[in-house]
Design an enzyme around this catalytic site. Structure first.
Site, PDB file in Angstrom:
ATOM      1  N   SER A 185      -5.682  -4.650   3.811  1.00  0.00           N
ATOM      2  CA  SER A 185      -6.507  -3.684   3.087  1.00  0.00           C
ATOM      3  C   SER A 185      -7.985  -3.748   3.427  1.00  0.00           C
ATOM      4  O   SER A 185      -8.696  -2.770   3.264  1.00  0.00           O
ATOM      5  CB  SER A 185      -6.331  -3.884   1.585  1.00  0.00           C
ATOM      6  OG  SER A 185      -6.687  -5.199   1.219  1.00  0.00           O
ATOM      7  N   HIS A 213      -0.900  -0.109   2.033  1.00  0.00           N
ATOM      8  CA  HIS A 213      -1.790   0.719   2.860  1.00  0.00           C
ATOM      9  C   HIS A 213      -1.064   1.322   4.059  1.00  0.00           C
ATOM     10  O   HIS A 213      -1.679   2.043   4.843  1.00  0.00           O
ATOM     11  CB  HIS A 213      -2.996  -0.098   3.337  1.00  0.00           C
ATOM     12  CG  HIS A 213      -3.904  -0.468   2.203  1.00  0.00           C
ATOM     13  ND1 HIS A 213      -4.952   0.319   1.804  1.00  0.00           N
ATOM     14  CD2 HIS A 213      -3.874  -1.529   1.356  1.00  0.00           C
ATOM     15  CE1 HIS A 213      -5.559  -0.248   0.763  1.00  0.00           C
ATOM     16  NE2 HIS A 213      -4.921  -1.374   0.479  1.00  0.00           N
ATOM     17  N   LYS A 244      -2.254   5.270  -3.240  1.00  0.00           N
ATOM     18  CA  LYS A 244      -2.981   5.509  -1.990  1.00  0.00           C
ATOM     19  C   LYS A 244      -2.435   6.793  -1.338  1.00  0.00           C
ATOM     20  O   LYS A 244      -2.852   7.866  -1.702  1.00  0.00           O
ATOM     21  CB  LYS A 244      -2.899   4.274  -1.118  1.00  0.00           C
ATOM     22  CG  LYS A 244      -3.404   3.056  -1.952  1.00  0.00           C
ATOM     23  CD  LYS A 244      -3.637   1.817  -1.213  1.00  0.00           C
ATOM     24  CE  LYS A 244      -3.871   0.634  -2.147  1.00  0.00           C
ATOM     25  NZ  LYS A 244      -4.979   0.789  -3.095  1.00  0.00           N
TER      26      LYS A 244
END
Ligand code: PLP
Length: 399
Positions: A185, A213, A244
């Protein structure tokens, strides 16, 4: 002595930040214009630190699904699934996640943080061992602490160090869970997953990969690094988040181990917190459908990522180890980081300022995350802002 004395160090650090960066703690998105733009300090500002990788937080289908669910089912579930029962949307999303990952089972959690807390604290306990990559996210560390397993770290992205430690621990003859992330990240680098899988198989350990991610970002179908690397069968548990690329909030774990379902009954972070509201589940289900067929969005994301990485490299910034939608810039010290961050904001670009101890290797970083939603004009604006603000820093040299 008061219970607040221990905050003195924190207060001093905050003061230092305020002095170096006068508006750091007062950033308010006064108006949200889109997934990539807001009004900050009265100025339209491009959001380049939001992790909104596919730009889906403003997708009209996701918004419509959320509104309809809120109208039909209300604004919240007002309790845990164990206590209040399960809404049908939660079950449907779990089935859809299991199907998407071709796994037997899935559990949905209230956030990605809670997903890690729940899985790690429940899968491994006293007398068992967790071996995690040193750069793992705080939620992974916290989950380890909550479960009471013995925790060992191996050097970031170093399968040989992992192997050395597994060899040492082998004689303990106990369960070992290895934990890594897909895309890290902070620096945006990939885990060497094929090598990690090979090592864990050699020692009969289990492997959990946090694809927070990399979901929607990596792999031909967006399933993450395990898909991209072709090692999905070697991963026991995939954890991820809805906050995300799916543009909402929530977390999940998928697995082929049939015992995954038992985690629900044993996991305090699952049992003792309210389940996600219907609107969140509905928008996530729609976003997952878009993500599945989102190769065009992924291509746009990577075009933006590659373009920015190259531009920052050309400008002389010390960027992370590989092109990625997360681009980290290493700066010489806090003063430089403050100056560049403020300069970018004045030029209408918001990025993340990340300082030790939250950074790998104690570096001061600016962290940028690009989105498929960034238009060519916005990407151009971001590049121009870095070109102007570059003068404010002394660029460190690679070692
Ligand atoms: C690797 C990783 N795992 C888990 C989380 C927690 O996710 P959430 O913010 O959805 O709780 C994050 C958040 O940034 C993360 O980077």
């Amino acid at each position: 002595m008061t219970i607040f004395d221990k905050f003195q160090q924190l207060a001093a650090a905050r003061k230092e930040l305020e002095q170096g960066c006068d508006n750091f703690f007062n950033i308010v998105m006064e108006e949200i214009i889109s997934g990539t733009e807001a009004v900050v300090n009265g100025r339209p500002t491009i959001l380049a630190g939001s992790n909104n990788y596919l730009g889906l937080s403003f997708d009209s289908g996701c918004i419509e699904a959320a509104c309809e669910a809120a109208r039909k089912e209300g604004t919240g579930t007002t309790g845990s699934r164990m206590a209040n029962g399960t809404f049908s949307g939660h079950v449907a999303l779990e089935q859809e996640l299991a199907e998407f990952f071709s796994r037997q089972g899935a559990i949905v959690f209230s956030t990605g943080y809670v997903a890690n807390l729940a899985m790690l604290s429940t899968l491994v306990g006293p007398g068992e061992i967790i071996l995690l990559d040193a750069d793992c996210h705080a939620s992974i560390y916290d989950g380890c602490r909550l479960g009471g397993a013995e925790v060992h770290r191996f050097r970031h992205n170093d399968p040989q160090d992992l192997e050395k430690r597994l060899r040492r621990l082998e004689k303990r003859n106990t369960n070992i869970l290895v934990v890594v992330e897909g895309l890290y990240s902070m620096m945006g680098d990939r885990s060497p997953l094929a090598d990690i899988v090979a090592v864990k198989e050699k020692f009969d350990a289990y492997l959990l990969v946090d694809e927070a991610h990399s979901l929607g970002v990596l792999g031909a179908n967006g399933r993450g690094l395990a898909e991209e690397t072709g090692v999905e069968d070697g991963v026991d548990f995939v954890v991820g988040t809805f906050s995300k690329s799916l543009g909402a909030i929530g977390g999940f774990c998928v697995s082929n181990h049939p015992e995954l379902n038992l985690v629900r009954y044993a996991s305090r972070p699952y049992v003792f917190t309210a389940s996600s509201s219907p609107s969140v589940i509905a928008s996530t289900r729609t976003a997952l459908r878009i993500l599945k067929t989102g190769s065009e969005l992924r291509q746009r994301l990577w075009d933006n990522a590659n373009m920015l990485y190259k531009k920052l490299q050309d400008l002389g910034f010390l960027v992370g180890p590989e092109p990625s939608p997360i681009v980290a810039i290493r700066l010489a010290d806090k003063a430089d980081a403050f100056a560049l961050w403020s300069g970018l904001l004045e030029n209408g670009v918001y990025v993340n300022l990340v300082l030790p101890p939250a950074t790998p290797d104690g570096n001061c970083l600016l962290r940028i995350s690009v989105s498929a939603g960034h238009t060519p004009e916005q990407m151009e604006h971001i590049c121009e802002a870095f070109t102007s603000a570059k003068e404010l820093t002394a660029l460190p040299q690679a070692v």
